[in-house]
Each structure stands twice: as structure tokens, then as C-alpha cells.
Write a protein that holds these residues in place. Structure first.
Motif, PDB file in Angstrom:
ATOM      1  N   ALA A  84       0.837  -1.208   0.000  1.00  0.00           N
ATOM      2  CA  ALA A  84       0.000   0.000   0.000  1.00  0.00           C
ATOM      3  C   ALA A  84       0.870   1.257   0.000  1.00  0.00           C
ATOM      4  O   ALA A  84       0.545   2.233  -0.694  1.00  0.00           O
ATOM      5  CB  ALA A  84      -0.931  -0.007   1.209  1.00  0.00           C
ATOM      6  N   GLN A  85       1.967   1.238   0.758  1.00  0.00           N
ATOM      7  CA  GLN A  85       2.892   2.383   0.747  1.00  0.00           C
ATOM      8  C   GLN A  85       3.410   2.629  -0.667  1.00  0.00           C
ATOM      9  O   GLN A  85       3.446   3.775  -1.124  1.00  0.00           O
ATOM     10  CB  GLN A  85       4.093   2.111   1.664  1.00  0.00           C
ATOM     11  N   ARG A  86       3.796   1.576  -1.344  1.00  0.00           N
ATOM     12  CA  ARG A  86       4.326   1.714  -2.705  1.00  0.00           C
ATOM     13  C   ARG A  86       3.262   2.261  -3.661  1.00  0.00           C
ATOM     14  O   ARG A  86       3.552   3.130  -4.490  1.00  0.00           O
ATOM     15  CB  ARG A  86       4.857   0.372  -3.200  1.00  0.00           C
ATOM     16  N   CYS A  87       2.059   1.748  -3.556  1.00  0.00           N
ATOM     17  CA  CYS A  87       0.969   2.248  -4.411  1.00  0.00           C
ATOM     18  C   CYS A  87       0.684   3.718  -4.124  1.00  0.00           C
ATOM     19  O   CYS A  87       0.516   4.508  -5.048  1.00  0.00           O
ATOM     20  CB  CYS A  87      -0.292   1.419  -4.201  1.00  0.00           C
ATOM     21  N   HIS A  88       0.620   4.053  -2.852  1.00  0.00           N
ATOM     22  CA  HIS A  88       0.325   5.433  -2.464  1.00  0.00           C
ATOM     23  C   HIS A  88       1.408   6.388  -2.973  1.00  0.00           C
ATOM     24  O   HIS A  88       1.104   7.469  -3.494  1.00  0.00           O
ATOM     25  CB  HIS A  88       0.192   5.527  -0.942  1.00  0.00           C
ATOM     26  N   LYS A  89       2.669   5.998  -2.880  1.00  0.00           N
ATOM     27  CA  LYS A  89       3.767   6.854  -3.339  1.00  0.00           C
ATOM     28  C   LYS A  89       3.716   7.099  -4.848  1.00  0.00           C
ATOM     29  O   LYS A  89       4.192   8.122  -5.324  1.00  0.00           O
ATOM     30  CB  LYS A  89       5.113   6.239  -2.972  1.00  0.00           C
ATOM     31  N   LYS A  90       3.137   6.180  -5.598  1.00  0.00           N
ATOM     32  CA  LYS A  90       3.060   6.332  -7.052  1.00  0.00           C
ATOM     33  C   LYS A  90       1.987   7.333  -7.475  1.00  0.00           C
ATOM     34  O   LYS A  90       1.965   7.765  -8.622  1.00  0.00           O
ATOM     35  CB  LYS A  90       2.795   4.982  -7.719  1.00  0.00           C
ATOM     36  N   LEU A  91       1.102   7.705  -6.568  1.00  0.00           N
ATOM     37  CA  LEU A  91       0.038   8.658  -6.876  1.00  0.00           C
ATOM     38  C   LEU A  91       0.607  10.074  -6.794  1.00  0.00           C
ATOM     39  O   LEU A  91       0.694  10.662  -5.726  1.00  0.00           O
ATOM     40  CB  LEU A  91      -1.138   8.479  -5.916  1.00  0.00           C
ATOM     41  N   ARG A  92       0.989  10.607  -7.939  1.00  0.00           N
ATOM     42  CA  ARG A  92       1.661  11.913  -7.965  1.00  0.00           C
ATOM     43  C   ARG A  92       0.878  12.987  -8.707  1.00  0.00           C
ATOM     44  O   ARG A  92       1.233  14.156  -8.634  1.00  0.00           O
ATOM     45  CB  ARG A  92       3.024  11.750  -8.631  1.00  0.00           C
ATOM     46  N   ASN A  93      -0.141  12.604  -9.451  1.00  0.00           N
ATOM     47  CA  ASN A  93      -0.820  13.587 -10.295  1.00  0.00           C
ATOM     48  C   ASN A  93      -2.328  13.502 -10.119  1.00  0.00           C
ATOM     49  O   ASN A  93      -2.992  12.883 -10.941  1.00  0.00           O
ATOM     50  CB  ASN A  93      -0.418  13.375 -11.752  1.00  0.00           C
ATOM     51  N   PRO A  94      -2.891  14.041  -9.105  1.00  0.00           N
ATOM     52  CA  PRO A  94      -2.226  14.782  -8.040  1.00  0.00           C
ATOM     53  C   PRO A  94      -1.804  13.831  -6.911  1.00  0.00           C
ATOM     54  O   PRO A  94      -2.350  12.736  -6.776  1.00  0.00           O
ATOM     55  CB  PRO A  94      -3.328  15.725  -7.550  1.00  0.00           C
ATOM     56  N   PRO A  95      -0.868  14.276  -6.073  1.00  0.00           N
ATOM     57  CA  PRO A  95      -0.513  13.471  -4.898  1.00  0.00           C
ATOM     58  C   PRO A  95      -1.705  13.420  -3.944  1.00  0.00           C
ATOM     59  O   PRO A  95      -2.558  14.305  -3.954  1.00  0.00           O
ATOM     60  CB  PRO A  95       0.664  14.225  -4.276  1.00  0.00           C
ATOM     61  N   THR A  97      -3.060  12.572   0.151  1.00  0.00           N
ATOM     62  CA  THR A  97      -2.736  12.310   1.549  1.00  0.00           C
ATOM     63  C   THR A  97      -3.106  10.862   1.839  1.00  0.00           C
ATOM     64  O   THR A  97      -3.809  10.200   1.045  1.00  0.00           O
ATOM     65  CB  THR A  97      -3.547  13.227   2.489  1.00  0.00           C
ATOM     66  N   ALA A  98      -2.674  10.374   2.979  1.00  0.00           N
ATOM     67  CA  ALA A  98      -3.025   9.005   3.361  1.00  0.00           C
ATOM     68  C   ALA A  98      -4.548   8.852   3.455  1.00  0.00           C
ATOM     69  O   ALA A  98      -5.109   7.846   3.004  1.00  0.00           O
ATOM     70  CB  ALA A  98      -2.366   8.635   4.681  1.00  0.00           C
ATOM     71  N   GLU A  99      -5.208   9.854   4.004  1.00  0.00           N
ATOM     72  CA  GLU A  99      -6.667   9.805   4.120  1.00  0.00           C
ATOM     73  C   GLU A  99      -7.330   9.769   2.744  1.00  0.00           C
ATOM     74  O   GLU A  99      -8.279   9.009   2.512  1.00  0.00           O
ATOM     75  CB  GLU A  99      -7.172  11.004   4.924  1.00  0.00           C
ATOM     76  N   GLU A 100      -6.827  10.565   1.827  1.00  0.00           N
ATOM     77  CA  GLU A 100      -7.362  10.562   0.458  1.00  0.00           C
ATOM     78  C   GLU A 100      -7.119   9.209  -0.218  1.00  0.00           C
ATOM     79  O   GLU A 100      -7.968   8.724  -0.968  1.00  0.00           O
ATOM     80  CB  GLU A 100      -6.736  11.680  -0.366  1.00  0.00           C
ATOM     81  N   TYR A 101      -5.951   8.623   0.037  1.00  0.00           N
ATOM     82  CA  TYR A 101      -5.648   7.306  -0.518  1.00  0.00           C
ATOM     83  C   TYR A 101      -6.636   6.262   0.010  1.00  0.00           C
ATOM     84  O   TYR A 101      -7.176   5.464  -0.755  1.00  0.00           O
ATOM     85  CB  TYR A 101      -4.204   6.924  -0.179  1.00  0.00           C
ATOM     86  N   LEU A 102      -6.893   6.289   1.304  1.00  0.00           N
ATOM     87  CA  LEU A 102      -7.854   5.343   1.888  1.00  0.00           C
ATOM     88  C   LEU A 102      -9.260   5.585   1.343  1.00  0.00           C
ATOM     89  O   LEU A 102     -10.001   4.626   1.091  1.00  0.00           O
ATOM     90  CB  LEU A 102      -7.828   5.431   3.415  1.00  0.00           C
ATOM     91  N   ASP A 103      -9.627   6.840   1.132  1.00  0.00           N
ATOM     92  CA  ASP A 103     -10.923   7.161   0.518  1.00  0.00           C
ATOM     93  C   ASP A 103     -10.993   6.605  -0.902  1.00  0.00           C
ATOM     94  O   ASP A 103     -12.037   6.123  -1.338  1.00  0.00           O
ATOM     95  CB  ASP A 103     -11.173   8.666   0.495  1.00  0.00           C
ATOM     96  N   THR A 104      -9.887   6.658  -1.626  1.00  0.00           N
ATOM     97  CA  THR A 104      -9.836   6.087  -2.974  1.00  0.00           C
ATOM     98  C   THR A 104     -10.084   4.587  -2.927  1.00  0.00           C
ATOM     99  O   THR A 104     -10.826   4.045  -3.744  1.00  0.00           O
ATOM    100  CB  THR A 104      -8.469   6.391  -3.634  1.00  0.00           C
ATOM    101  N   LEU A 105      -9.470   3.911  -1.956  1.00  0.00           N
ATOM    102  CA  LEU A 105      -9.703   2.469  -1.805  1.00  0.00           C
ATOM    103  C   LEU A 105     -11.185   2.185  -1.530  1.00  0.00           C
ATOM    104  O   LEU A 105     -11.745   1.227  -2.079  1.00  0.00           O
ATOM    105  CB  LEU A 105      -8.827   1.900  -0.691  1.00  0.00           C
ATOM    106  N   TYR A 120      -2.600   2.190   9.994  1.00  0.00           N
ATOM    107  CA  TYR A 120      -1.252   2.393   9.472  1.00  0.00           C
ATOM    108  C   TYR A 120      -1.132   3.669   8.641  1.00  0.00           C
ATOM    109  O   TYR A 120      -0.143   3.872   7.960  1.00  0.00           O
ATOM    110  CB  TYR A 120      -0.828   1.189   8.622  1.00  0.00           C
ATOM    111  N   SER A 121      -2.149   4.530   8.711  1.00  0.00           N
ATOM    112  CA  SER A 121      -2.188   5.707   7.840  1.00  0.00           C
ATOM    113  C   SER A 121      -0.995   6.629   8.030  1.00  0.00           C
ATOM    114  O   SER A 121      -0.583   7.309   7.093  1.00  0.00           O
ATOM    115  CB  SER A 121      -3.496   6.466   8.002  1.00  0.00           C
ATOM    116  N   GLU A 122      -0.396   6.636   9.209  1.00  0.00           N
ATOM    117  CA  GLU A 122       0.767   7.504   9.430  1.00  0.00           C
ATOM    118  C   GLU A 122       1.988   7.057   8.630  1.00  0.00           C
ATOM    119  O   GLU A 122       2.877   7.859   8.376  1.00  0.00           O
ATOM    120  CB  GLU A 122       1.107   7.572  10.918  1.00  0.00           C
ATOM    121  N   VAL A 123       2.037   5.790   8.247  1.00  0.00           N
ATOM    122  CA  VAL A 123       3.200   5.295   7.502  1.00  0.00           C
ATOM    123  C   VAL A 123       2.908   5.103   6.016  1.00  0.00           C
ATOM    124  O   VAL A 123       3.785   4.713   5.263  1.00  0.00           O
ATOM    125  CB  VAL A 123       3.757   3.973   8.101  1.00  0.00           C
ATOM    126  N   LEU A 124       1.671   5.382   5.602  1.00  0.00           N
ATOM    127  CA  LEU A 124       1.332   5.214   4.186  1.00  0.00           C
ATOM    128  C   LEU A 124       1.917   6.341   3.357  1.00  0.00           C
ATOM    129  O   LEU A 124       2.047   7.430   3.666  1.00  0.00           O
ATOM    130  CB  LEU A 124      -0.182   5.147   3.980  1.00  0.00           C
TER     131      LEU A 124
END
Length: 124
Positions: A84-95, A97-105, A120-124
Motif C-alpha cells: 500500500a505504501q508503494r501504491c500510495h507513493k506512485k500517486l503523484r498527479n495529483p498526490p 494524503t493518506a486519508e485521500e488514498y484510503l478514501d480512494t480504496l 497504518y495511515s501515518e506510515v502510508l
């Protein structure tokens, strides 16, 4: 995927396609490939096109991605968090936040995955 997962391509299954019966005949190659490589399951959002009564003939089951990820999480939570960290880091356009990433899921029909990752949102 080819670069990340060794031997992920299945070859030589084509002769099995005609024997497979599914609601959508365009999905038969998926089952044929699974049979050929002795898979236990097909991970898909498209469960309706892979009915259990057909898959059981081949000792296969269709699993929703959320169920699959959750079962992997139960076996090895660190591996799922790292993925999940790797997937989240690849989201650059636009980047995101961890909360936005979880909302996307959540929007992608992965509520169990989002819930499992929330602590684990603090480490995503």
C-alpha cells in the motif's frame, strides 16, 4: 506486472478455452489459464461472470479483491502495508494524503482493505 511478478504470464492454456462455460464467453480464457497453472482462485471484481457452480468443476473459486487483500493482510500485514505504501507513493498527479488514498480504496470497492490499513495511515 510482468516486471514485478516473476512467471506471472500463463502460456499454453488456449486449448482449454472451448471446454469452459461461463456467462460471458470472453472470460473463458481467464478460467482456462487458471486451470492450466493449477490456480486455486481467480481474483476479480467481476464475480457475476465467474459463477461458483462453473468454477467448482475446476476446483477454482472467484474471490473479490477486497476479500483477497484482507486474507493476505491476516497472513502478513506488513507485506500489505508495504504494498500500500508503494501504491500510495506512485500517486503523484495529483498526490494524495493518506486519508485521500484510503478514501480512494473505499471508492474502488475495497472497504475491508481501507479499514485494515487505517491504523497504518501515518506510515502510508
Amino acid at each position: 506486472m510482468n516486471a514485478s511478478v516473476l512467471d506471472c504470464l500463463v502460456r499454453g492454456y488456449e486449448h482449454l478455452i472451448p471446454a469452459v462455460t461461463l456467462p460471458d464467453e470472453n472470460d473463458r480464457h481467464v478460467v482456462a489459464a487458471a486451470i492450466h497453472c493449477h490456480a486455486d482462485a481467480i481474483v476479480t471484481f467481476n464475480l457475476k461472470d465467474f459463477p461458483q457452480n462453473e468454477l467448482s468443476r475446476y476446483n477454482l473459486e472467484a474471490i473479490h479483491p477486497d476479500e483477497f487483500i484482507r486474507s493476505v493482510f491476516d497472513l502478513n500485514d506488513a507485506a500489505v502495508v508495504i504494498a500500500a505504501q508503494r501504491c500510495h507513493k506512485k500517486l503523484r498527479n495529483p498526490p494524495k494524503t493518506a486519508e485521500e488514498y484510503l478514501d480512494t480504496l473505499l471508492r474502488q470497492s475495497l472497504p475491508k482493505t481501507a479499514s485494515a490499513l487505517k491504523p497504518y495511515s501515518e506510515v502510508l
